[in-house]
Design an enzyme around this catalytic site. Structure first.
Site, PDB file in Angstrom:
ATOM      1  N   ALA A 161      -5.988  -4.655  26.451  1.00 58.66           N
ATOM      2  CA  ALA A 161      -6.364  -3.478  27.028  1.00 58.66           C
ATOM      3  C   ALA A 161      -6.456  -2.611  26.013  1.00 58.66           C
ATOM      4  CB  ALA A 161      -5.247  -2.952  28.178  1.00 58.66           C
ATOM      5  N   SER A 163      -9.913  -6.255  17.727  1.00 59.30           N
ATOM      6  CA  SER A 163      -9.645  -7.634  17.488  1.00 59.30           C
ATOM      7  C   SER A 163     -10.717  -8.389  18.271  1.00 59.30           C
ATOM      8  CB  SER A 163      -8.291  -7.595  18.135  1.00 59.30           C
ATOM      9  OG  SER A 163      -7.786  -8.931  18.550  1.00 59.30           O
ATOM     10  N   TYR A 222      -2.420  -5.593  24.352  1.00 62.24           N
ATOM     11  CA  TYR A 222      -3.295  -5.897  23.189  1.00 62.24           C
ATOM     12  C   TYR A 222      -4.821  -5.947  23.713  1.00 62.24           C
ATOM     13  CZ  TYR A 222      -4.259  -6.773  18.351  1.00 62.24           C
ATOM     14  OH  TYR A 222      -4.621  -6.963  17.039  1.00 62.24           O
TER      15      TYR A 222
HETATM   16  N1  LIG Z   1      -2.841  -9.463  11.946  1.00 59.80           N
HETATM   17  C1  LIG Z   1      -3.874 -10.012  12.692  1.00 59.80           C
HETATM   18  O1  LIG Z   1      -3.923 -11.201  12.945  1.00 59.80           O
HETATM   19  C2  LIG Z   1      -4.784  -8.960  13.335  1.00 59.80           C
HETATM   20  C3  LIG Z   1      -5.999  -9.481  13.924  1.00 59.80           C
HETATM   21  C4  LIG Z   1      -6.905  -8.518  14.533  1.00 59.80           C
HETATM   22  C5  LIG Z   1      -6.561  -7.256  14.341  1.00 59.80           C
HETATM   23  N2  LIG Z   1      -5.700  -7.025  13.630  1.00 59.80           N
HETATM   24  C6  LIG Z   1      -5.353  -5.338  13.715  1.00 59.80           C
HETATM   25  O2  LIG Z   1      -5.385  -5.006  12.540  1.00 59.80           O
HETATM   26  C7  LIG Z   1      -4.616  -3.803  12.285  1.00 59.80           C
HETATM   27  C8  LIG Z   1      -3.447  -4.068  11.259  1.00 59.80           C
HETATM   28  O3  LIG Z   1      -2.808  -5.141  11.649  1.00 59.80           O
HETATM   29  P1  LIG Z   1      -1.564  -5.940  10.883  1.00 59.80           P
HETATM   30  O4  LIG Z   1      -1.499  -7.272  11.280  1.00 59.80           O
HETATM   31  O5  LIG Z   1      -2.029  -5.457   9.281  1.00 59.80           O
HETATM   32  O6  LIG Z   1      -0.311  -5.164  11.317  1.00 59.80           O
HETATM   33  P2  LIG Z   1       0.974  -4.860  10.363  1.00 59.80           P
HETATM   34  O7  LIG Z   1       2.273  -4.838  11.298  1.00 59.80           O
HETATM   35  O8  LIG Z   1       1.275  -5.816   9.274  1.00 59.80           O
HETATM   36  O9  LIG Z   1       0.942  -3.386   9.761  1.00 59.80           O
HETATM   37  C9  LIG Z   1       0.660  -2.285  10.568  1.00 59.80           C
HETATM   38  C10 LIG Z   1       1.172  -1.172   9.893  1.00 59.80           C
HETATM   39  O10 LIG Z   1       1.170   0.130  10.683  1.00 59.80           O
HETATM   40  C11 LIG Z   1       2.087   1.189  10.298  1.00 59.80           C
HETATM   41  N3  LIG Z   1       2.571   1.639  11.617  1.00 59.80           N
HETATM   42  C12 LIG Z   1       3.043   1.401  12.751  1.00 59.80           C
HETATM   43  N4  LIG Z   1       3.227   2.552  13.634  1.00 59.80           N
HETATM   44  C13 LIG Z   1       2.450   3.575  12.876  1.00 59.80           C
HETATM   45  C14 LIG Z   1       2.369   4.876  13.159  1.00 59.80           C
HETATM   46  N5  LIG Z   1       3.021   5.345  14.350  1.00 59.80           N
HETATM   47  N6  LIG Z   1       1.899   5.556  12.200  1.00 59.80           N
HETATM   48  C15 LIG Z   1       1.169   5.296  11.182  1.00 59.80           C
HETATM   49  N7  LIG Z   1       1.563   4.102  10.593  1.00 59.80           N
HETATM   50  C16 LIG Z   1       2.117   3.038  11.745  1.00 59.80           C
HETATM   51  C17 LIG Z   1       3.189   0.034  10.058  1.00 59.80           C
HETATM   52  O11 LIG Z   1       4.340   0.820   9.145  1.00 59.80           O
HETATM   53  C18 LIG Z   1       2.419  -1.126   8.955  1.00 59.80           C
HETATM   54  O12 LIG Z   1       2.383  -0.665   7.739  1.00 59.80           O
HETATM   55  C19 LIG Z   1      -4.048  -3.437  13.845  1.00 59.80           C
HETATM   56  O13 LIG Z   1      -4.828  -2.771  14.373  1.00 59.80           O
HETATM   57  C20 LIG Z   1      -4.041  -4.761  14.215  1.00 59.80           C
HETATM   58  O14 LIG Z   1      -4.122  -4.867  15.735  1.00 59.80           O
HETATM   59  C21 LIG Z   1      -4.719  -7.588  13.189  1.00 59.80           C
END
Ligand SMILES: NC(=O)c1ccc[n+]([C@@H]2O[C@H](COP(=O)([O-])OP(=O)(O)OC[C@H]3O[C@@H](n4cnc5c(N)ncnc54)[C@H](O)[C@@H]3O)[C@@H](O)[C@H]2O)c1
Length: 245
Positions: free
Chosen positions: A159, A134, A157
């Site tokens: 960290a 991120s 987040y």
């Molecule tokens: N959404 C944003 O703005 C954003 C920005 C930068 C980075 N990210 C990163 O992108 C990635 C995805 O984020 P997102 O927004 O799509 O999240 P999200 O919450 O929409 O999806 C996360 C998925 O992870 C699954 N999950 C949770 N715990 C789990 C576990 N223990 N084992 C397996 N699956 C598990 C959930 O069921 C869910 O389907 C993350 O690493 C997040 O930090 C997101």
């Protein structure tokens, strides 16, 4: 579009906002892409495996099932986003046990997946793994974006994502001589119906004047998984519309 014909690729958290797009984009690029998520059932014909990134046995069994069904594993995206129910508390109110749990689940989960998957790729002498970081893994949040809203950027987040980005560099160095590549992608904020005040402030801070959508991020992952990126390892590919400039 990068070519992923005949590649077998697993996306952790493949049922989520970004994960769905990673799976769908990799399939469009020719891959067999599998969503490995704690919130899905195992049905490899439909491309899903129930998997918990905080449990090494669960990760091992996912790798074994994919290997058994498809005969190979070429790519892996660590994208799952586990967090506690109290995620998002202001810094001074975070119970230490909650901090510990989030670090253990998220950074620890990515470590566990890397440990299982990279050893598997080392045996195969090939493979590409991507850790989703991120912008907050390498720069501080702008707290003025959240003023007057219930939103914030949790301390854990920063960290966790900082740890993931540097772990990526470590692992690229560790596994490079085995033909295995490890990279990170650091997306900016993804539009997900956040409140208007926040979105407007975020857009004003971003040179490209909009938040990201999942389709902005997925092609970067396909590129790093593909042969086009065969000499790229240990990189943190920032996809943020210029936010971090
Ligand atoms: N959404 C944003 O703005 C954003 C920005 C930068 C980075 N990210 C990163 O992108 C990635 C995805 O984020 P997102 O927004 O799509 O999240 P999200 O919450 O929409 O999806 C996360 C998925 O992870 C699954 N999950 C949770 N715990 C789990 C576990 N223990 N084992 C397996 N699956 C598990 C959930 O069921 C869910 O389907 C993350 O690493 C997040 O930090 C997101």
């Amino acid at each position: 579009m990068s070519n992923l014909t005949d590649r077998i690729i697993v996306v952790t958290g493949g049922e989520g906002l970004l994960g769905k797009e990673f799976v769908s984009h990799c399939r469009q690029a020719g891959a067999t892409a599998i969503s490995a998520d704690i919130h899905c059932k195992t049905d490899l014909d439909k491309g899903t495996v129930h998997m918990d990134i905080t449990n090494s046995d669960s990760i091992r069994s996912c790798v074994q099932e994919v290997q058994k069904k498809f005969g190979a594993l070429h790519g892996w995206i660590n994208n799952a986003y586990p967090r506690t129910a109290d995620w998002g508390l202001p810094f001074e109110k975070i119970p230490p046990a909650s901090w510990d749990q989030n670090v253990q689940m998220h950074l620890g989960g990515y470590f566990r997946c890397c440990q299982v998957v990279l050893e598997h790729m080392k045996q195969a002498k090939t493979g590409s793994l991507i850790n989703i970081g991120s912008i907050y893994g390498f720069e501080a949040p702008d707290f003025s974006l959240y003023e007057g809203t219930t939103m914030t950027m949790p301390a854990a987040y920063s960290a966790i994502k900082g740890g993931i980005i540097n772990l990526t560099r470590y692992l690229a160095a560790y596994y490079g001589s085995h033909g295995v590549r490890v990279n990170a992608i650091s997306p900016g904020g993804i539009f997900d119906d956040q409140i208007d005040t926040f979105v407007k402030r975020y857009e004003a801070h971003t040179p490209l004047r909009r938040m990201a959508i999942p389709k902005d991020i997925a092609p970067a992952a396909a590129f790093l998984l593909s042969e086009d990126a065969c000499y790229i390892t240990g990189h943190n590919l920032v996809v943020d519309g210029g936010w971090s400039l």
